[in-house]
Design a protein around this motif. Structure first.
Motif, mmCIF file in Angstrom:
data_model
loop_
_atom_site.group_PDB
_atom_site.id
_atom_site.type_symbol
_atom_site.label_atom_id
_atom_site.label_comp_id
_atom_site.label_asym_id
_atom_site.label_seq_id
_atom_site.Cartn_x
_atom_site.Cartn_y
_atom_site.Cartn_z
ATOM 1 N N PRO A 104 0.825 -1.207 0.000
ATOM 2 C CA PRO A 104 0.000 0.000 0.000
ATOM 3 C C PRO A 104 0.865 1.264 0.000
ATOM 4 N N PRO A 105 0.236 2.397 -0.254
ATOM 5 C CA PRO A 105 0.985 3.660 -0.243
ATOM 6 C C PRO A 105 1.601 3.940 1.117
ATOM 7 N N VAL A 106 2.816 4.447 1.082
ATOM 8 C CA VAL A 106 3.496 4.905 2.291
ATOM 9 C C VAL A 106 4.214 6.207 1.953
ATOM 10 N N VAL A 107 4.328 7.036 2.971
ATOM 11 C CA VAL A 107 5.076 8.283 2.813
ATOM 12 C C VAL A 107 6.465 8.038 3.387
ATOM 13 N N GLN A 108 7.459 8.265 2.563
ATOM 14 C CA GLN A 108 8.865 8.109 2.938
ATOM 15 C C GLN A 108 9.526 9.483 2.876
ATOM 16 N N PRO A 109 10.716 9.627 3.413
ATOM 17 C CA PRO A 109 11.396 10.926 3.325
ATOM 18 C C PRO A 109 11.593 11.412 1.884
ATOM 19 N N TYR A 110 11.711 10.491 0.941
ATOM 20 C CA TYR A 110 11.950 10.855 -0.460
ATOM 21 C C TYR A 110 10.660 11.039 -1.254
ATOM 22 N N GLY A 111 9.503 10.633 -0.686
ATOM 23 C CA GLY A 111 8.244 10.801 -1.407
ATOM 24 C C GLY A 111 7.205 9.773 -1.012
ATOM 25 N N THR A 112 6.114 9.740 -1.769
ATOM 26 C CA THR A 112 5.029 8.787 -1.540
ATOM 27 C C THR A 112 5.150 7.676 -2.568
ATOM 28 N N VAL A 113 5.023 6.428 -2.093
ATOM 29 C CA VAL A 113 5.271 5.292 -2.981
ATOM 30 C C VAL A 113 4.342 4.136 -2.638
ATOM 31 N N ALA A 114 3.941 3.395 -3.665
ATOM 32 C CA ALA A 114 3.221 2.135 -3.516
ATOM 33 C C ALA A 114 3.763 1.195 -4.583
ATOM 34 N N VAL A 115 3.733 -0.099 -4.292
ATOM 35 C CA VAL A 115 4.280 -1.093 -5.218
ATOM 36 C C VAL A 115 3.132 -1.857 -5.866
ATOM 37 N N PHE A 116 3.141 -1.909 -7.207
ATOM 38 C CA PHE A 116 2.127 -2.677 -7.920
ATOM 39 C C PHE A 116 2.772 -3.720 -8.814
ATOM 40 N N ARG A 117 1.940 -4.681 -9.246
ATOM 41 C CA ARG A 117 2.393 -5.748 -10.142
ATOM 42 C C ARG A 117 1.803 -5.533 -11.528
ATOM 43 N N ASP A 118 2.600 -5.806 -12.548
ATOM 44 C CA ASP A 118 2.023 -5.835 -13.884
ATOM 45 C C ASP A 118 1.353 -7.189 -14.096
ATOM 46 N N LEU A 119 0.858 -7.457 -15.278
ATOM 47 C CA LEU A 119 0.119 -8.683 -15.519
ATOM 48 C C LEU A 119 0.959 -9.936 -15.390
ATOM 49 N N TYR A 120 2.286 -9.800 -15.381
ATOM 50 C CA TYR A 120 3.182 -10.954 -15.253
ATOM 51 C C TYR A 120 3.792 -11.075 -13.861
ATOM 52 N N GLY A 121 3.523 -10.109 -12.997
ATOM 53 C CA GLY A 121 4.091 -10.138 -11.654
ATOM 54 C C GLY A 121 5.297 -9.247 -11.464
ATOM 55 N N LEU A 126 5.033 2.995 -7.954
ATOM 56 C CA LEU A 126 4.369 4.229 -8.347
ATOM 57 C C LEU A 126 4.863 5.239 -7.330
ATOM 58 N N ILE A 127 5.508 6.293 -7.793
ATOM 59 C CA ILE A 127 6.192 7.184 -6.857
ATOM 60 C C ILE A 127 6.003 8.659 -7.238
ATOM 61 N N GLN A 128 5.731 9.436 -6.212
ATOM 62 C CA GLN A 128 5.784 10.893 -6.340
ATOM 63 C C GLN A 128 6.873 11.352 -5.388
ATOM 64 N N TYR A 129 7.949 11.857 -5.975
ATOM 65 C CA TYR A 129 9.072 12.308 -5.150
ATOM 66 C C TYR A 129 8.717 13.589 -4.422
ATOM 67 N N SER A 130 9.248 13.707 -3.199
ATOM 68 C CA SER A 130 9.065 14.946 -2.454
ATOM 69 C C SER A 130 9.988 16.002 -3.045
ATOM 70 N N ASP A 131 9.780 17.230 -2.637
ATOM 71 C CA ASP A 131 10.633 18.311 -3.125
ATOM 72 C C ASP A 131 11.979 18.356 -2.419
ATOM 73 N N ALA A 132 12.068 17.609 -1.323
ATOM 74 C CA ALA A 132 13.320 17.612 -0.554
ATOM 75 C C ALA A 132 14.402 16.879 -1.332
ATOM 76 N N PRO A 133 15.646 17.303 -1.202
ATOM 77 C CA PRO A 133 16.734 16.639 -1.919
ATOM 78 C C PRO A 133 16.974 15.228 -1.389
#
Length: 133
Positions: A104-121, A126-133
């Motif tokens: 599931p989505p989690v907020v990390q120091p570098y941004g918000t991220v969730a892990v998904f699988r394509d049709l093959y696994g 999926l990531i939105q980076y934060s503005d912080a370096p």
């Protein structure tokens, strides 16, 4: 000198089912789908809409060794990173399209991220980076 990675090859079982997933569910654009009769293969390239960077070359596995690697090219690690400018919008869109999320989505120091699988696994961030370096 200017150098960049043009394509990343992703092994798939069949072209049309891969196109249906990447274009139909992920919302990618079909950049090229050209039959290569001399090789009995297709050159299938997809990319996120509006992308000007690296694209995916969807390559049909052609022998047992390649078929064994479909969905597991990185040994279970996240293989690809889909960067977004609006995590919530794209997360909702993918969930609504039936994309399976492994984490599931989690907020990390570098941004918000969730892990998904394509049709093959194959695992994707999926990531939105934060503005912080």
């Amino acid at each position: 000198m200017q150098v960049s990675i043009a394509h990343v090859t992703l092994l798939v079982r069949e072209y049309d089912e891969a196109i249906a997933f990447y274009v139909g569910k992920l919302g990618f654009e079909l950049i090229e789908d050209t039959y290569r009769p001399e090789q009995d293969k297709r050159w299938v390239v997809v990319a996120p809409p509006g992308s000007t960077g690296t694209s995916l070359l969807l390559a049909r596995a052609s022998d047992e060794a390649q078929r064994a690697r479909v969905g597991d090219a990185t040994g279970g690690r996240v293989a690809l990173f889909l960067r977004t400018d609006n995590f919530e919008r794209d997360y909702r869109r993918l969930v609504d399209a039936g994309v399976e999320f492994a984490r599931p989505p989690v907020v990390q120091p570098y941004g918000t991220v969730a892990v998904f699988r394509d049709l093959y696994g194959t695992l994707w961030d999926l990531i939105q980076y934060s503005d912080a370096p």
